[in-house]
Design a protein around this motif. Structure first.
Motif, mmCIF file in Angstrom:
data_model
loop_
_atom_site.group_PDB
_atom_site.id
_atom_site.type_symbol
_atom_site.label_atom_id
_atom_site.label_comp_id
_atom_site.label_asym_id
_atom_site.label_seq_id
_atom_site.Cartn_x
_atom_site.Cartn_y
_atom_site.Cartn_z
ATOM 1 N N ALA A 1 0.836 -1.194 0.000
ATOM 2 C CA ALA A 1 0.000 0.000 0.000
ATOM 3 C C ALA A 1 0.870 1.243 0.000
ATOM 4 C CB ALA A 1 -0.931 0.006 1.207
ATOM 5 N N ALA A 2 0.315 2.339 -0.477
ATOM 6 C CA ALA A 2 1.073 3.584 -0.543
ATOM 7 C C ALA A 2 0.146 4.782 -0.405
ATOM 8 C CB ALA A 2 1.845 3.674 -1.863
ATOM 9 N N SER A 3 0.728 5.873 0.032
ATOM 10 C CA SER A 3 -0.025 7.107 0.126
ATOM 11 C C SER A 3 0.944 8.256 0.303
ATOM 12 C CB SER A 3 -0.998 7.053 1.312
ATOM 13 O OG SER A 3 -1.791 8.210 1.358
ATOM 14 N N ARG A 4 0.565 9.431 -0.148
ATOM 15 C CA ARG A 4 1.354 10.620 0.171
ATOM 16 C C ARG A 4 1.303 10.829 1.680
ATOM 17 N NH1 ARG A 4 -1.579 12.605 -4.257
ATOM 18 N NH2 ARG A 4 -0.327 12.954 -6.116
ATOM 19 N N GLY A 5 2.411 11.280 2.249
ATOM 20 C CA GLY A 5 2.412 11.533 3.670
ATOM 21 C C GLY A 5 3.799 11.774 4.195
ATOM 22 N N LEU A 6 3.855 12.245 5.423
ATOM 23 C CA LEU A 6 5.124 12.587 6.048
ATOM 24 C C LEU A 6 5.467 11.677 7.207
ATOM 25 C CD1 LEU A 6 4.777 16.487 6.068
ATOM 26 C CD2 LEU A 6 6.007 15.059 4.421
ATOM 27 N N ARG A 7 4.552 10.737 7.539
ATOM 28 C CA ARG A 7 4.798 9.853 8.669
ATOM 29 C C ARG A 7 4.567 8.413 8.262
ATOM 30 N NH1 ARG A 7 1.014 10.443 12.685
ATOM 31 N NH2 ARG A 7 2.394 9.275 14.079
ATOM 32 N N CYS A 8 5.362 7.550 8.858
ATOM 33 C CA CYS A 8 5.257 6.112 8.612
ATOM 34 C C CYS A 8 4.293 5.532 9.632
ATOM 35 C CB CYS A 8 6.644 5.495 8.753
ATOM 36 S SG CYS A 8 6.772 3.768 8.303
ATOM 37 N N VAL A 9 3.123 5.088 9.186
ATOM 38 C CA VAL A 9 2.106 4.574 10.101
ATOM 39 C C VAL A 9 1.606 3.227 9.597
ATOM 40 C CG1 VAL A 9 1.393 6.839 10.901
ATOM 41 C CG2 VAL A 9 0.296 5.849 8.884
ATOM 42 N N LEU A 10 1.054 2.425 10.500
ATOM 43 C CA LEU A 10 0.599 1.086 10.152
ATOM 44 C C LEU A 10 -0.920 0.952 10.142
ATOM 45 C CD1 LEU A 10 3.208 -1.148 12.019
ATOM 46 C CD2 LEU A 10 3.123 -0.520 9.594
ATOM 47 N N ALA A 11 -1.623 2.056 10.107
ATOM 48 C CA ALA A 11 -3.072 2.014 10.017
ATOM 49 C C ALA A 11 -3.493 2.060 8.556
ATOM 50 C CB ALA A 11 -3.681 3.198 10.771
ATOM 51 N N GLY A 12 -4.260 1.071 8.138
ATOM 52 C CA GLY A 12 -4.640 0.980 6.743
ATOM 53 C C GLY A 12 -5.436 2.156 6.226
ATOM 54 N N ALA A 13 -6.158 2.824 7.124
ATOM 55 C CA ALA A 13 -6.975 3.965 6.709
ATOM 56 C C ALA A 13 -6.138 5.115 6.172
ATOM 57 C CB ALA A 13 -7.829 4.443 7.873
ATOM 58 N N ASN A 14 -4.835 5.101 6.460
ATOM 59 C CA ASN A 14 -3.949 6.170 6.005
ATOM 60 C C ASN A 14 -3.365 5.919 4.621
ATOM 61 O OD1 ASN A 14 -3.385 6.148 9.293
ATOM 62 N ND2 ASN A 14 -3.580 8.166 8.387
ATOM 63 N N TYR A 15 -3.775 4.829 3.988
ATOM 64 C CA TYR A 15 -3.234 4.462 2.689
ATOM 65 C C TYR A 15 -4.329 4.509 1.635
ATOM 66 C CZ TYR A 15 0.971 3.014 5.118
ATOM 67 O OH TYR A 15 2.115 3.012 5.870
ATOM 68 N N ALA A 16 -4.029 5.192 0.533
ATOM 69 C CA ALA A 16 -5.038 5.388 -0.500
ATOM 70 C C ALA A 16 -4.919 4.384 -1.646
ATOM 71 C CB ALA A 16 -4.934 6.808 -1.062
ATOM 72 N N TYR A 17 -3.747 3.828 -1.825
ATOM 73 C CA TYR A 17 -3.506 2.955 -2.978
ATOM 74 C C TYR A 17 -3.068 1.584 -2.490
ATOM 75 C CZ TYR A 17 -3.408 7.517 -5.163
ATOM 76 O OH TYR A 17 -3.727 8.783 -5.580
ATOM 77 N N TRP A 18 -3.630 0.548 -3.121
ATOM 78 C CA TRP A 18 -3.397 -0.829 -2.694
ATOM 79 C C TRP A 18 -3.115 -1.714 -3.893
ATOM 80 C CZ3 TRP A 18 -3.576 -2.371 2.463
ATOM 81 C CH2 TRP A 18 -4.004 -1.381 3.351
ATOM 82 N N GLY A 19 -2.242 -2.704 -3.672
ATOM 83 C CA GLY A 19 -2.024 -3.721 -4.673
ATOM 84 C C GLY A 19 -3.067 -4.820 -4.574
ATOM 85 N N GLN A 20 -2.929 -5.826 -5.411
ATOM 86 C CA GLN A 20 -3.934 -6.885 -5.487
ATOM 87 C C GLN A 20 -3.704 -7.985 -4.458
ATOM 88 O OE1 GLN A 20 -1.308 -6.720 -7.396
ATOM 89 N NE2 GLN A 20 -0.494 -8.815 -7.482
ATOM 90 N N GLY A 21 -2.531 -8.014 -3.856
ATOM 91 C CA GLY A 21 -2.218 -9.003 -2.834
ATOM 92 C C GLY A 21 -1.485 -10.211 -3.382
ATOM 93 N N THR A 22 -0.690 -10.829 -2.512
ATOM 94 C CA THR A 22 0.019 -12.051 -2.870
ATOM 95 C C THR A 22 -0.042 -13.001 -1.676
ATOM 96 O OG1 THR A 22 2.108 -12.954 -3.724
ATOM 97 C CG2 THR A 22 2.292 -11.148 -2.148
ATOM 98 N N GLN A 23 -0.317 -14.261 -1.952
ATOM 99 C CA GLN A 23 -0.518 -15.240 -0.885
ATOM 100 C C GLN A 23 0.819 -15.740 -0.361
ATOM 101 O OE1 GLN A 23 -3.548 -16.605 0.496
ATOM 102 N NE2 GLN A 23 -2.074 -17.467 1.959
ATOM 103 N N VAL A 24 0.945 -15.756 0.956
ATOM 104 C CA VAL A 24 2.082 -16.368 1.634
ATOM 105 C C VAL A 24 1.544 -17.471 2.537
ATOM 106 C CG1 VAL A 24 3.928 -16.039 3.326
ATOM 107 C CG2 VAL A 24 3.512 -14.305 1.554
ATOM 108 N N THR A 25 2.025 -18.686 2.331
ATOM 109 C CA THR A 25 1.596 -19.826 3.131
ATOM 110 C C THR A 25 2.815 -20.473 3.763
ATOM 111 O OG1 THR A 25 -0.275 -20.234 1.648
ATOM 112 C CG2 THR A 25 0.361 -22.016 3.128
ATOM 113 N N VAL A 26 2.777 -20.582 5.088
ATOM 114 C CA VAL A 26 3.873 -21.200 5.825
ATOM 115 C C VAL A 26 3.353 -22.516 6.408
ATOM 116 C CG1 VAL A 26 5.622 -20.923 7.615
ATOM 117 C CG2 VAL A 26 4.734 -18.910 6.388
ATOM 118 N N SER A 27 3.867 -23.603 5.886
ATOM 119 C CA SER A 27 3.355 -24.907 6.292
ATOM 120 C C SER A 27 4.392 -25.982 5.978
ATOM 121 C CB SER A 27 2.048 -25.214 5.552
ATOM 122 O OG SER A 27 1.601 -26.519 5.847
#
Length: 124
Positions: free
Chosen positions: A97-123
């Motif tokens: 995810a990405a967004s314009r901004g000046l702070r590094c935060v981990l709240a998804g609401a602060n991100y405007a652009y998202w990729g499609q996702g990639t699956q990670v499976t640990v087994s």
């Protein structure tokens, strides 16, 4: 409009490693926060790590500190997530995810652009 494309997911045994990549296009500013998020089945999305495009400042969720490393290559417009010592609890779909901004935060609401996702499976 930013576009993000993730790659690098897959199946790995516990204790193994994977590196996720996120190729970005359409940057119009020097100040972006770039983040990795994940969502496991039946669970809420959680912020894993973020990095600032300007100075490389990073921030991690507690459970991945010391195991995951986020980095960026501004020349390639790519952000990476190196994941070591993976365990089954890391299994999820990982999103860039990405967004314009000046702070590094981990709240998804602060991100405007998202990729499609990639699956990670640990087994095993």
């Amino acid at each position: 409009q930013l576009q993000l494309v993730e790659s690098g997911g897959g199946l790995v045994q516990p204790g193994g490693s994977l590196r996720l990549s996120c190729a970005a296009s359409g940057f119009t500013s020097d100040y972006y926060r770039l983040g990795w998020f994940r969502q496991a089945p039946g669970k809420e999305r959680e912020g894993v790590a973020c990095i600032m495009s300007s100075d490389g400042y990073t921030h991690y969720m507690d459970s991945v500190k010391g195991r995951f490393t986020i980095s960026r290559d501004n020349a390639k417009n790519t952000v990476y997530l190196q994941m070591n010592n993976l365990n089954p609890e890391d299994t999820a779909v990982y999103y860039c995810a990405a967004s314009r901004g000046l702070r590094c935060v981990l709240a998804g609401a602060n991100y405007a652009y998202w990729g499609q996702g990639t699956q990670v499976t640990v087994s095993s």
